[in-house]
Design a protein around this motif. Sequence first.
Motif, PDB file in Angstrom:
ATOM      1  N   VAL A 183       3.365  -4.438 -11.273  1.00  3.26           N
ATOM      2  CA  VAL A 183       2.425  -3.377 -11.645  1.00  3.26           C
ATOM      3  C   VAL A 183       2.533  -2.242 -10.632  1.00  3.26           C
ATOM      4  N   MET A 184       2.758  -1.037 -11.141  1.00 10.53           N
ATOM      5  CA  MET A 184       2.767   0.167 -10.311  1.00 10.53           C
ATOM      6  C   MET A 184       1.445   0.903 -10.517  1.00 10.53           C
ATOM      7  N   ILE A 185       0.802   1.267  -9.412  1.00 14.81           N
ATOM      8  CA  ILE A 185      -0.452   2.010  -9.478  1.00 14.81           C
ATOM      9  C   ILE A 185      -0.224   3.406  -8.892  1.00 14.81           C
ATOM     10  N   ALA A 186      -0.412   4.430  -9.713  1.00 14.06           N
ATOM     11  CA  ALA A 186      -0.244   5.839  -9.312  1.00 14.06           C
ATOM     12  C   ALA A 186       1.090   6.092  -8.625  1.00 14.06           C
ATOM     13  N   PRO A 187       2.201   5.686  -9.251  1.00 14.14           N
ATOM     14  CA  PRO A 187       3.506   5.854  -8.599  1.00 14.14           C
ATOM     15  C   PRO A 187       4.150   7.210  -8.890  1.00 14.14           C
ATOM     16  N   SER A 220       1.471   3.892  -5.160  1.00  9.37           N
ATOM     17  CA  SER A 220       2.116   5.124  -4.727  1.00  9.37           C
ATOM     18  C   SER A 220       3.480   4.829  -4.085  1.00  9.37           C
ATOM     19  N   LEU A 221       3.684   5.179  -2.810  1.00  5.73           N
ATOM     20  CA  LEU A 221       4.955   4.899  -2.147  1.00  5.73           C
ATOM     21  C   LEU A 221       5.310   3.418  -2.214  1.00  5.73           C
ATOM     22  N   GLY A 222       4.296   2.552  -2.115  1.00  5.33           N
ATOM     23  CA  GLY A 222       4.544   1.110  -2.176  1.00  5.33           C
ATOM     24  C   GLY A 222       5.261   0.697  -3.445  1.00  5.33           C
ATOM     25  N   ALA A 223       4.910   1.335  -4.559  1.00  3.67           N
ATOM     26  CA  ALA A 223       5.569   1.031  -5.836  1.00  3.67           C
ATOM     27  C   ALA A 223       7.035   1.454  -5.806  1.00  3.67           C
ATOM     28  N   ILE A 224       7.330   2.570  -5.147  1.00  2.41           N
ATOM     29  CA  ILE A 224       8.715   3.052  -5.068  1.00  2.41           C
ATOM     30  C   ILE A 224       9.547   2.132  -4.177  1.00  2.41           C
ATOM     31  N   ILE A 225       8.953   1.645  -3.095  1.00  2.00           N
ATOM     32  CA  ILE A 225       9.652   0.694  -2.227  1.00  2.00           C
ATOM     33  C   ILE A 225       9.969  -0.587  -3.000  1.00  2.00           C
ATOM     34  N   ILE A 226       9.023  -1.064  -3.787  1.00  2.00           N
ATOM     35  CA  ILE A 226       9.269  -2.262  -4.602  1.00  2.00           C
ATOM     36  C   ILE A 226      10.367  -1.991  -5.623  1.00  2.00           C
ATOM     37  N   ARG A 227      10.344  -0.812  -6.241  1.00  2.00           N
ATOM     38  CA  ARG A 227      11.427  -0.455  -7.171  1.00  2.00           C
ATOM     39  C   ARG A 227      12.782  -0.513  -6.466  1.00  2.00           C
ATOM     40  N   LEU A 280       7.534 -14.932  -8.664  1.00  2.00           N
ATOM     41  CA  LEU A 280       7.189 -13.781  -7.831  1.00  2.00           C
ATOM     42  C   LEU A 280       6.660 -12.620  -8.666  1.00  2.00           C
ATOM     43  N   TYR A 281       5.626 -11.976  -8.138  1.00  2.00           N
ATOM     44  CA  TYR A 281       4.989 -10.826  -8.782  1.00  2.00           C
ATOM     45  C   TYR A 281       4.791  -9.744  -7.717  1.00  2.00           C
ATOM     46  N   PHE A 282       4.688  -8.495  -8.182  1.00  2.00           N
ATOM     47  CA  PHE A 282       4.537  -7.389  -7.236  1.00  2.00           C
ATOM     48  C   PHE A 282       3.506  -6.383  -7.752  1.00  2.00           C
ATOM     49  N   VAL A 283       2.747  -5.827  -6.810  1.00  2.82           N
ATOM     50  CA  VAL A 283       1.827  -4.721  -7.106  1.00  2.82           C
ATOM     51  C   VAL A 283       2.021  -3.689  -6.013  1.00  2.82           C
ATOM     52  N   GLY A 284       2.329  -2.445  -6.396  1.00  4.33           N
ATOM     53  CA  GLY A 284       2.518  -1.397  -5.407  1.00  4.33           C
ATOM     54  C   GLY A 284       1.722  -0.160  -5.752  1.00  4.33           C
ATOM     55  N   HIS A 342       0.831  -1.208   0.000  1.00  8.93           N
ATOM     56  CA  HIS A 342       0.000   0.000   0.000  1.00  8.93           C
ATOM     57  C   HIS A 342       0.867   1.261   0.000  1.00  8.93           C
ATOM     58  N   GLY A 343       0.212   2.403  -0.089  1.00  4.79           N
ATOM     59  CA  GLY A 343       0.914   3.680  -0.125  1.00  4.79           C
ATOM     60  C   GLY A 343       1.064   4.303   1.255  1.00  4.79           C
ATOM     61  N   ILE A 344       1.652   5.488   1.288  1.00  9.35           N
ATOM     62  CA  ILE A 344       1.899   6.184   2.553  1.00  9.35           C
ATOM     63  C   ILE A 344       0.568   6.605   3.186  1.00  9.35           C
ATOM     64  N   LEU A 345       0.525   6.579   4.520  1.00  4.56           N
ATOM     65  CA  LEU A 345      -0.677   6.916   5.290  1.00  4.56           C
ATOM     66  C   LEU A 345      -1.842   5.983   4.974  1.00  4.56           C
ATOM     67  N   ASN A 346      -1.527   4.779   4.525  1.00 11.99           N
ATOM     68  CA  ASN A 346      -2.576   3.829   4.200  1.00 11.99           C
ATOM     69  C   ASN A 346      -2.293   2.526   4.920  1.00 11.99           C
ATOM     70  N   ALA A 347      -3.056   1.484   4.595  1.00 13.23           N
ATOM     71  CA  ALA A 347      -2.878   0.186   5.239  1.00 13.23           C
ATOM     72  C   ALA A 347      -3.240  -0.910   4.250  1.00 13.23           C
TER      73      ALA A 347
END
Length: 220
Positions: free
Chosen positions: A98-102, A76-83, A70-74, A16-21
């Motif tokens: 897959v990056m969503i709104a990164p 916002s911030l989650g996508a940057i952490i995966i990167r 292995l696959y990844f979906v992030g 998930h992204g920042i300030l989220n869960a």
Amino acid sequence: PKTEIPPVKKTVFLMHGILNASISMKRIESALRKRGFKVVNLNYPSRSKTIEEHAQWLAQEVAQKGEGSLYFVGHSLGAIIIRCYLARHAPANVVRFVMIAPPNHGSITADKIGDTLVYRLLWGNKAGQELRVTRKDFWETLPAPKIEFGIIAGAGHRGRGLNPWLSGDNDGTVSVEEARLEGAKAFTTLPYQHTQILFRKKTIKQTIHFLETGFFTDAP
């Protein structure tokens, strides 16, 4: 008797992204489970560590819980952490991401309000500050992933962004241009706000289609 070939194991990690869960990724999680993925929907304290520290933690989670491909979906911030994880720790069995709104080059929003007390109270002084476009020391050490990746950017309707303070089309928080990253196998926009995009059927459909095929679908 005919022996059945066991299905190929596929594990997808959601961030998930920042300030989220992790609950914000629940609809995507449920849809992926129905498609046969083992899903690890990670919950992490997004404000309290740097992106590099989060990526190190992700590496430990993947080592413990990843099975098969292995696959990844992030989001916002989650996508940057995966990167960051893929740049520093990537194992050989990673397939797609897959990056969503990164904010792939940082967020101009973070630059504009990053020094304010409200921003620091809400987004913290760690990863939230690294999201500034001006943090060249971070962004210049973050190469594009070497695996197949697709990007879903949030947008306004008919090219008009949701936030007039951001230049160009945007989802209210991240602009379409900020989401772009050279090397992407596929890029698409959906007319949804930055967080709302996670709950929309089209987002989930496109995410699954890319993880399974390496392409976004043209179907509505």
